[in-house]
Scaffold this motif. Structure first.
Motif, PDB file in Angstrom:
ATOM      1  N   ARG A 121      56.753  58.836   3.201  1.00 17.17           N
ATOM      2  CA  ARG A 121      57.767  58.749   2.144  1.00 17.17           C
ATOM      3  C   ARG A 121      58.566  57.467   2.238  1.00 17.17           C
ATOM      4  O   ARG A 121      58.850  56.819   1.228  1.00 17.17           O
ATOM      5  N   LEU A 122      58.959  57.095   3.452  1.00 21.60           N
ATOM      6  CA  LEU A 122      59.787  55.902   3.629  1.00 21.60           C
ATOM      7  C   LEU A 122      59.072  54.616   3.220  1.00 21.60           C
ATOM      8  O   LEU A 122      59.707  53.675   2.762  1.00 21.60           O
ATOM      9  N   VAL A 123      57.771  54.563   3.383  1.00 24.30           N
ATOM     10  CA  VAL A 123      57.053  53.330   3.078  1.00 24.30           C
ATOM     11  C   VAL A 123      56.524  53.313   1.635  1.00 24.30           C
ATOM     12  O   VAL A 123      56.210  52.243   1.116  1.00 24.30           O
ATOM     13  N   SER A 124      56.469  54.455   0.964  1.00 22.90           N
ATOM     14  CA  SER A 124      55.859  54.492  -0.369  1.00 22.90           C
ATOM     15  C   SER A 124      56.663  53.717  -1.411  1.00 22.90           C
ATOM     16  O   SER A 124      56.083  52.965  -2.200  1.00 22.90           O
ATOM     17  N   ALA A 125      57.979  53.867  -1.444  1.00 25.82           N
ATOM     18  CA  ALA A 125      58.782  53.149  -2.442  1.00 25.82           C
ATOM     19  C   ALA A 125      58.803  51.639  -2.186  1.00 25.82           C
ATOM     20  O   ALA A 125      58.590  50.860  -3.127  1.00 25.82           O
ATOM     21  N   PRO A 126      59.026  51.167  -0.954  1.00 25.10           N
ATOM     22  CA  PRO A 126      58.967  49.715  -0.738  1.00 25.10           C
ATOM     23  C   PRO A 126      57.587  49.123  -1.043  1.00 25.10           C
ATOM     24  O   PRO A 126      57.485  48.008  -1.547  1.00 25.10           O
ATOM     25  N   GLU A 127      56.535  49.886  -0.775  1.00 24.10           N
ATOM     26  CA  GLU A 127      55.191  49.412  -1.099  1.00 24.10           C
ATOM     27  C   GLU A 127      55.039  49.259  -2.608  1.00 24.10           C
ATOM     28  O   GLU A 127      54.469  48.282  -3.098  1.00 24.10           O
ATOM     29  N   ALA A 128      55.573  50.210  -3.366  1.00 22.76           N
ATOM     30  CA  ALA A 128      55.508  50.130  -4.829  1.00 22.76           C
ATOM     31  C   ALA A 128      56.317  48.947  -5.348  1.00 22.76           C
ATOM     32  O   ALA A 128      55.865  48.222  -6.246  1.00 22.76           O
ATOM     33  N   VAL A 129      57.496  48.718  -4.790  1.00 23.35           N
ATOM     34  CA  VAL A 129      58.325  47.582  -5.203  1.00 23.35           C
ATOM     35  C   VAL A 129      57.613  46.266  -4.894  1.00 23.35           C
ATOM     36  O   VAL A 129      57.576  45.356  -5.728  1.00 23.35           O
ATOM     37  N   SER A 130      57.019  46.169  -3.704  1.00 21.04           N
ATOM     38  CA  SER A 130      56.327  44.928  -3.342  1.00 21.04           C
ATOM     39  C   SER A 130      55.130  44.682  -4.247  1.00 21.04           C
ATOM     40  O   SER A 130      54.823  43.538  -4.587  1.00 21.04           O
TER      41      SER A 130
END
Length: 115
Positions: free
Chosen positions: A13-22
């Motif tokens: 969960r913690l890495v999914s949103a930053p991955e989407a933003v990047s």
């Protein structure tokens, strides 16, 4: 749900949103590279690459621990390659974690009643 399973879902969960933003920023940088003299693709590509590799590693760990069906695991992987998929994955994972907490509390309460 045990603590290791919960933490693997939390990491995903913690890495999914930053991955989407990047991923979205990389798409913007790609357009800017072709339309202007601005070229941030190498930097954003590296950042997105690291986040994507982390997502895949955490996805594999979560799949192994949660014993998702192939369809569920494939959905979470497909969401990682869609531009807004990471945001959707984060919301689904949050709901799944909340459901697991409710289920574990119900099981604990049931065990306490039987004892």
């Amino acid at each position: 749900m045990d603590i290791k399973t919960a933490s693997s879902l939390h990491r995903l969960r913690l890495v999914s949103a930053p991955e989407a933003v990047s991923f979205l920023l990389l798409l913007v940088c790609s357009v800017l590279k072709r339309t202007t003299d601005f070229n941030a693709v190498p930097v954003m590509g590296a950042i997105h690459g690291v986040l994507f590799v982390l997502y895949v590693l955490f996805w594999l760990d979560a799949w192994n621990r949660t014993k998702w069906s192939f369809g569920t695991a494939a959905l979470y992987f497909a969401l990682s390659v869609l531009p807004f998929g990471g945001f959707y994955a984060e919301r689904k994972l949050k709901g799944e974690a909340e459901d697991a907490v409710v289920a574990s509390r119900a099981a604990a309460a049931e065990g306490a009643v039987k004892a």
